[in-house]
Design a protein around this motif. Structure first.
Motif, PDB file in Angstrom:
ATOM      1  N   GLN A   1      16.237  -1.593  22.589  1.00 33.08           N
ATOM      2  CA  GLN A   1      14.861  -1.128  22.584  1.00 33.08           C
ATOM      3  C   GLN A   1      14.152  -1.673  21.351  1.00 33.08           C
ATOM      4  N   LEU A   2      12.827  -1.635  21.390  1.00 35.74           N
ATOM      5  CA  LEU A   2      12.019  -1.954  20.218  1.00 35.74           C
ATOM      6  C   LEU A   2      11.622  -0.646  19.548  1.00 35.74           C
ATOM      7  N   VAL A   3      11.782  -0.592  18.248  1.00 33.54           N
ATOM      8  CA  VAL A   3      11.483   0.625  17.513  1.00 33.54           C
ATOM      9  C   VAL A   3      10.456   0.310  16.436  1.00 33.54           C
ATOM     10  N   GLU A   4       9.349   1.064  16.469  1.00 33.86           N
ATOM     11  CA  GLU A   4       8.308   0.888  15.462  1.00 33.86           C
ATOM     12  C   GLU A   4       8.408   2.000  14.424  1.00 33.86           C
ATOM     13  N   SER A   5       7.897   1.718  13.244  1.00 33.58           N
ATOM     14  CA  SER A   5       7.829   2.726  12.193  1.00 33.58           C
ATOM     15  C   SER A   5       6.674   2.384  11.266  1.00 33.58           C
ATOM     16  N   GLY A   6       6.250   3.365  10.473  1.00 27.69           N
ATOM     17  CA  GLY A   6       5.258   3.110   9.438  1.00 27.69           C
ATOM     18  C   GLY A   6       3.888   3.688   9.700  1.00 27.69           C
ATOM     19  N   GLY A   7       3.676   4.302  10.837  1.00 29.16           N
ATOM     20  CA  GLY A   7       2.377   4.893  11.100  1.00 29.16           C
ATOM     21  C   GLY A   7       2.158   6.148  10.281  1.00 29.16           C
ATOM     22  N   GLY A   8       0.947   6.674  10.352  1.00 27.93           N
ATOM     23  CA  GLY A   8       0.645   7.895   9.621  1.00 27.93           C
ATOM     24  C   GLY A   8      -0.839   8.073   9.399  1.00 27.93           C
ATOM     25  N   LEU A   9      -1.142   9.023   8.519  1.00 25.15           N
ATOM     26  CA  LEU A   9      -2.522   9.349   8.176  1.00 25.15           C
ATOM     27  C   LEU A   9      -2.867   8.704   6.845  1.00 25.15           C
ATOM     28  N   VAL A  10      -3.997   8.014   6.808  1.00 20.39           N
ATOM     29  CA  VAL A  10      -4.443   7.362   5.584  1.00 20.39           C
ATOM     30  C   VAL A  10      -5.950   7.513   5.476  1.00 20.39           C
ATOM     31  N   GLN A  11      -6.455   7.576   4.248  1.00 20.61           N
ATOM     32  CA  GLN A  11      -7.886   7.655   4.062  1.00 20.61           C
ATOM     33  C   GLN A  11      -8.537   6.301   4.345  1.00 20.61           C
ATOM     34  N   PRO A  12      -9.768   6.300   4.786  1.00 17.40           N
ATOM     35  CA  PRO A  12     -10.473   5.024   4.966  1.00 17.40           C
ATOM     36  C   PRO A  12     -10.418   4.201   3.682  1.00 17.40           C
ATOM     37  N   GLY A  13     -10.148   2.914   3.865  1.00 19.78           N
ATOM     38  CA  GLY A  13      -9.967   2.020   2.722  1.00 19.78           C
ATOM     39  C   GLY A  13      -8.523   1.877   2.307  1.00 19.78           C
ATOM     40  N   GLY A  14      -7.655   2.716   2.847  1.00 19.28           N
ATOM     41  CA  GLY A  14      -6.247   2.676   2.495  1.00 19.28           C
ATOM     42  C   GLY A  14      -5.471   1.637   3.274  1.00 19.28           C
ATOM     43  N   SER A  15      -4.147   1.624   3.041  1.00 21.21           N
ATOM     44  CA  SER A  15      -3.273   0.628   3.644  1.00 21.21           C
ATOM     45  C   SER A  15      -2.053   1.278   4.264  1.00 21.21           C
ATOM     46  N   LEU A  16      -1.530   0.631   5.280  1.00 22.31           N
ATOM     47  CA  LEU A  16      -0.264   0.999   5.896  1.00 22.31           C
ATOM     48  C   LEU A  16       0.445  -0.274   6.315  1.00 22.31           C
TER      49      LEU A  16
END
Length: 125
Positions: free
Chosen positions: A3-18
């Protein structure tokens, strides 16, 4: 079954990075083309960026200059670096990749096209 597994999402303020990651759930031979797509609530899924096995990239106009797609062929992992996030970037992000599972698949030019389960990115204050 791989399977393909993603990670790293979340909540960030505008202007932020992920940074999102996408990798196979078990050992495979290699990955050909990879892509990131997103689907916002009430909208159709759209292409964000793609990258070939040799590193050629394509971006949606809406993310050019802010997002960077990359890959680590040794780790068989793809990434999406997202900078200067905007509220309109809020969506479920999914990766899509052509997996070459075994050496036998490589020499016979066979691949398995898979989607990840998706990871939610929310840019909000």
């Amino acid at each position: 079954q791989v399977q393909l597994v993603e990670s790293g999402g979340g909540l960030v303020q505008p202007g932020g990075s992920l940074r999102l990651s996408c990798a196979a759930s078990r050992s495979i031979f290699s990955i050909n083309a990879m892509g990131w797509y997103r689907q916002a609530p009430g909208k159709q899924r759209e292409l964000v960026a793609t990258i070939t096995s040799s590193g050629n990239t394509v971006y949606a106009d809406s993310v050019k200059g802010r997002f960077t797609i990359s890959r680590d062929n040794a780790k068989k992992t793809g990434y999406l670096q997202m900078n200067s996030l905007k509220p309109e970037d809020t969506a479920v992000y999914s990766c899509n990749a052509d997996l070459v599972v075994t050496y036998s698949d490589y020499i016979t030019n066979r691949y398995l096209r898979l989607w990840g389960q998706g990871t939610l990115v929310t840019a909000s204050s």
